[in-house]
Enzyme design. Structure first.
Site, PDB file in Angstrom:
ATOM      1  N   ASP A  77       4.028 -10.639  -5.299  1.00  0.00           N
ATOM      2  CA  ASP A  77       3.166  -9.911  -4.361  1.00  0.00           C
ATOM      3  C   ASP A  77       1.709 -10.028  -4.812  1.00  0.00           C
ATOM      4  O   ASP A  77       1.412 -10.608  -5.852  1.00  0.00           O
ATOM      5  CB  ASP A  77       3.619  -8.437  -4.246  1.00  0.00           C
TER       6      ASP A  77
ATOM      7  N   HIS B 233       5.599 -16.742 -11.446  1.00  0.00           N
ATOM      8  CA  HIS B 233       6.633 -17.095 -10.474  1.00  0.00           C
ATOM      9  C   HIS B 233       6.072 -17.382  -9.089  1.00  0.00           C
ATOM     10  O   HIS B 233       6.803 -17.315  -8.098  1.00  0.00           O
ATOM     11  CB  HIS B 233       7.701 -15.990 -10.419  1.00  0.00           C
TER      12      HIS B 233
ATOM     13  N   THR C 158       9.603  -4.520 -16.454  1.00  0.00           N
ATOM     14  CA  THR C 158      10.396  -5.752 -16.397  1.00  0.00           C
ATOM     15  C   THR C 158      11.663  -5.601 -17.223  1.00  0.00           C
ATOM     16  O   THR C 158      11.649  -4.960 -18.267  1.00  0.00           O
ATOM     17  CB  THR C 158       9.585  -6.982 -16.870  1.00  0.00           C
TER      18      THR C 158
END
Ligand code: OAD
Length: 253
Positions: free
Chosen positions: A104, A119, A196
């Site tokens: 995002d 990513h 995470t």
């Protein structure tokens, strides 16, 4: 919330801080994580049908539709106090490198710059053949429809299908971005690992490199984390609560 004075001093005196974020930092904005038991995306969807090059080859409409629904959902949300605290921290320390696994753009919308997206990004699709970036039209956010099939647009350059700009299972991470993240981790004095699970490699090497290079590593997570030794700490709680309090305790009190 009480913080250890040693930890506050280390943060206050750090020359280079790395912040390493995962899906948990965006959870309080309403974006689902991947592995939380009931709400995580990978408990509701099969990543092999959505997040691999083969899946896109087999059923491009399913994959493009799913990522478009996620992009629309992100466009309809806002950064939370965790994202804002990270942008604020960059103003309080001599150097800060922000490394994210998230696709995002909430860090950028909170004011962070030069974010290393390990990513990729939902917001930077590209041609599946010639890799030409594809500019999405700025349509207003619509209701997310995760099962909606949608034909991917065609590349304006070569006519091949446009693909989401994210890293899929079985693909390499962007080399320069990964190198920059690893070298920041080796150089920093303190790393904040925020939201995470730390199970996806090579991204999960980032805090490991920091720790083995002698940096202090601080995990911010509502769930218990296995800690390796004296240089590793856990601040238990949600990022949007813990990070603003940590900044306040380190810099304003
Ligand atoms: P995960 O879903 O694996 O982990 C999310 C973590 O956030 C968990 O440890 C939660 O306990 C924690 N968490 C939940 N709410 C939180 C909150 N409010 N504040 C802080 N922490 C919170 O997500 P990632 O670790 O980001 O890869 O997953 C890594 C990669 O796996 C993703 O980048 C994605 C996925 O497959 C790709 O897309 C390539």
């Amino acid at each position: 919330m009480q913080f250890d004075q040693t930890l506050l001093t280390r943060l206050r005196e750090a020359r280079h801080v790395v912040v390493f974020t995962g899906a948990g930092v965006s959870a309080e904005s309403g974006i689902a994580t991947f592995r939380d038991a009931l709400s995580g995306l990978w408990s509701r969807f099969d990543p092999m049908q959505l997040a691999t090059p083969e899946a896109f080859e087999d059923d491009p409409e399913l994959v493009w539709g799913w990522y478009e629904a996620r992009r629309m959902q992100v466009l309809g949300t806002s950064p939370n106090p965790g994202h804002s605290a990270i942008a604020e921290l960059a103003k309080r320390v001599p150097r800060l490198t922000l490394v994210t696994q998230n696709v995002d753009d909430l860090h950028e919308r909170a004011g962070s710059v030069d974010v290393l997206h390990l990513h990729g990004s939902l917001h930077q699709p590209r041609c599946s053949l010639c890799a030409e970036p594809f500019r999405m039209s700025a349509e207003p956010p619509t209701e997310p429809a995760e099962g909606r099939r949608l034909a991917p647009p065609r590349c304006e350059h070569c006519g091949a299908k446009v693909r989401p700009g994210v890293v899929w299972f079985g693909e390499s991470l962007p080399f320069d971005t990964l190198e920059a993240a690893f070298s920041a981790a080796a150089d920093c004095d303190l790393l904040l690992s925020v939201g995470t699970s730390g199970v996806v490699y090579p991204a999960a090497q980032v805090p490991e490199i920091a720790l083995s290079s002698g940096a202090t590593v601080v995990h911010i997570n509502p769930q218990p984390q296995a800690l390796g030794g004296g240089n590793e700490w856990l601040l238990t709680g949600a990022a949007g609560k813990v990070l603003p309090l940590l900044l306040q305790a380190a810099f304003d009190e």
